[in-house]
Design an enzyme around this catalytic site. Structure first.
Site, PDB file in Angstrom:
ATOM      1  N   ASN A   9      43.213  77.125  33.388  1.00  0.00           N
ATOM      2  CA  ASN A   9      43.165  76.481  31.929  1.00  0.00           C
ATOM      3  C   ASN A   9      41.726  76.014  32.026  1.00  0.00           C
ATOM      4  OD1 ASN A   9      42.495  73.939  30.398  1.00  0.00           O
ATOM      5  ND2 ASN A   9      42.296  72.142  31.402  1.00  0.00           N
ATOM      6  N   TRP A  10      41.704  77.364  30.546  1.00  0.00           N
ATOM      7  CA  TRP A  10      40.648  77.660  30.442  1.00  0.00           C
ATOM      8  C   TRP A  10      40.158  77.325  29.262  1.00  0.00           C
ATOM      9  CZ3 TRP A  10      42.302  83.618  27.621  1.00  0.00           C
ATOM     10  CH2 TRP A  10      42.496  84.315  28.998  1.00  0.00           C
ATOM     11  N   LYS A  11      40.248  75.763  28.721  1.00  0.00           N
ATOM     12  CA  LYS A  11      39.519  74.559  28.287  1.00  0.00           C
ATOM     13  C   LYS A  11      39.375  75.523  26.285  1.00  0.00           C
ATOM     14  CE  LYS A  11      38.990  72.387  31.829  1.00  0.00           C
ATOM     15  NZ  LYS A  11      37.919  70.923  32.592  1.00  0.00           N
ATOM     16  N   HIS A  98      46.216  65.845  29.470  1.00  0.00           N
ATOM     17  CA  HIS A  98      44.628  66.523  30.515  1.00  0.00           C
ATOM     18  C   HIS A  98      43.934  64.964  30.195  1.00  0.00           C
ATOM     19  CE1 HIS A  98      41.153  67.982  31.811  1.00  0.00           C
ATOM     20  NE2 HIS A  98      42.357  68.941  32.411  1.00  0.00           N
ATOM     21  N   GLU A 100      40.953  64.936  29.859  1.00  0.00           N
ATOM     22  CA  GLU A 100      39.634  65.504  28.614  1.00  0.00           C
ATOM     23  C   GLU A 100      40.171  64.728  27.660  1.00  0.00           C
ATOM     24  OE1 GLU A 100      38.499  69.560  29.544  1.00  0.00           O
ATOM     25  OE2 GLU A 100      37.904  68.389  31.307  1.00  0.00           O
ATOM     26  N   GLU A 170      45.201  65.352  39.497  1.00  0.00           N
ATOM     27  CA  GLU A 170      43.194  65.681  38.837  1.00  0.00           C
ATOM     28  C   GLU A 170      42.974  64.412  39.020  1.00  0.00           C
ATOM     29  OE1 GLU A 170      43.355  70.100  36.567  1.00  0.00           O
ATOM     30  OE2 GLU A 170      43.650  68.501  35.111  1.00  0.00           O
ATOM     31  N   GLY A 176      35.509  70.100  37.140  1.00  0.00           N
ATOM     32  CA  GLY A 176      34.105  70.126  36.332  1.00  0.00           C
ATOM     33  C   GLY A 176      32.567  70.034  37.532  1.00  0.00           C
ATOM     34  N   SER A 216      38.065  71.069  40.620  1.00  0.00           N
ATOM     35  CA  SER A 216      36.599  72.120  41.575  1.00  0.00           C
ATOM     36  C   SER A 216      37.594  72.939  42.039  1.00  0.00           C
ATOM     37  CB  SER A 216      36.258  70.814  41.903  1.00  0.00           C
ATOM     38  OG  SER A 216      34.986  70.957  40.993  1.00  0.00           O
ATOM     39  N   GLY A 237      40.680  74.852  36.496  1.00  0.00           N
ATOM     40  CA  GLY A 237      39.511  75.091  35.147  1.00  0.00           C
ATOM     41  C   GLY A 237      38.230  76.283  35.444  1.00  0.00           C
TER      42      GLY A 237
HETATM   43  P1  PGA Z   1      38.023  71.905  37.358  1.00  0.00           P
HETATM   44  O1  PGA Z   1      38.485  71.279  36.579  1.00  0.00           O
HETATM   45  O2  PGA Z   1      38.803  73.462  38.141  1.00  0.00           O
HETATM   46  O3  PGA Z   1      37.151  72.640  36.303  1.00  0.00           O
HETATM   47  O4  PGA Z   1      37.078  70.713  37.785  1.00  0.00           O
HETATM   48  C1  PGA Z   1      40.250  71.420  36.331  1.00  0.00           C
HETATM   49  C2  PGA Z   1      40.678  71.117  34.889  1.00  0.00           C
HETATM   50  O5  PGA Z   1      40.419  70.243  34.018  1.00  0.00           O
HETATM   51  O6  PGA Z   1      42.269  71.488  35.031  1.00  0.00           O
END
Ligand code: PGA
Length: 254
Positions: A9-11, A98, A100, A170, A176, A216, A237
């Site tokens: 997931n490049w966000k 997600h 976010e 998640e 993150g 993470s 991520g």
């Molecule tokens: P992260 O993000 O690996 O940077 O914790 C995972 C995600 O949000 O899908």
């Protein structure tokens, strides 16, 4: 047996050229290797998707997805992207729900149920994200929160539709932050999710559902997480922005 998937997931990272360069590196690193991961998926910003699909042609273990799609089929929704548009690029997946999106864009379980319907109608496979916040875990309500996300977000689907989903657990406190759920904590929730699916759709559907862990996840902790019986891969991520880290995670299943 259910599919092993590692999805990146490049966000909201990487400009157009940076994204193409990273994707080319990833393809070169995973293409010839015998890898136990049955599919590596990159979920990029919309602007990359069409070009990534072109680059991925001929590599049947690499797929491309979006990170969001609108709940309506089309219309006067300035700035939005529909599931049909995403599908027309050749993308196969879309991340929905997600944390976010839930947190910053107010996406509710009810809205996500509609987004799931529209994605499936347009033949996109949702990677449907669920997970509790730190407060919810500390209040010991995490099982209830996850059950509600399942029931209100995706348990309205019939079994055939449900079979097209990938689920990603998640924990919000692990995204993150560098704090990963322990493999025991993650397995406990994955097992719970699979039991809930079995209670709703039967054991066969539950056993066939791919459930990813995200939060993470990195090349160091992936092996232990992926060794758990109910963890079928990862949603990655930060580590998906480095070709070496991402492909090392992909190769964890070897
Ligand atoms: P992260 O993000 O690996 O940077 O914790 C995972 C995600 O949000 O899908």
């Amino acid at each position: 047996m259910r599919k092993k998937i590692v999805a990146g997931n490049w966000k909201m990272n990487l400009d157009y050229n940076e994204g193409l360069a990273l994707f080319s590196e990833i393809i070169n690193m995973v293409k010839d290797e015998a890898t136990g991961t049955q599919e590596a998926v990159i979920c990029s910003p919309f602007i990359h998707i069409h070009s990534l699909v072109q680059l991925a042609k001929g590599y049947n273990k690499v797929a491309v997805g979006a990170q969001n799609a609108h709940q309506e089929e089309k219309g006067a929704y300035t700035g939005e992207i529909s599931a049909k548009m995403i599908k027309s690029t050749g993308a196969a997946y879309v991340i929905l729900g997600h944390s976010e999106r839930r947190q910053y864009f107010g996406e509710t379980n009810a809205l996500l149920a509609k987004k799931t319907d529209t994605a499936l109608k347009n033949d996109l496979r949702p990677i449907f994200c669920i997970g509790e916040t730190l407060q919810e875990r500390e209040a010991n309500t995490h099982f209830d929160v996850i059950k509600t996300q399942l029931v209100e977000g995706i348990f309205h689907l019939d079994a055939d539709q449900f079979a097209k989903l990938v689920i990603a657990y998640e924990p919000v406190w692990a995204i993150g932050t560098g704090v990963t759920a322990t493999s025991a904590q993650a397995q406990e929730i994955h097992e719970f999710i699979r039991k809930e699916i079995a209670a709703k759709y039967g054991q066969e559907v539950a056993d066939a559902t791919t459930i990813l862990y995200g939060g993470s996840c990195n090349p160091t902790n992936a092996a232990e997480l992926f060794a758990q019986p109910d963890i079928d891969g990862g949603l990655i991520g930060g580590a998906s922005l480095k070709s070496r880290d991402f492909t090392d995670i992909v190769k964890t299943f070897n």
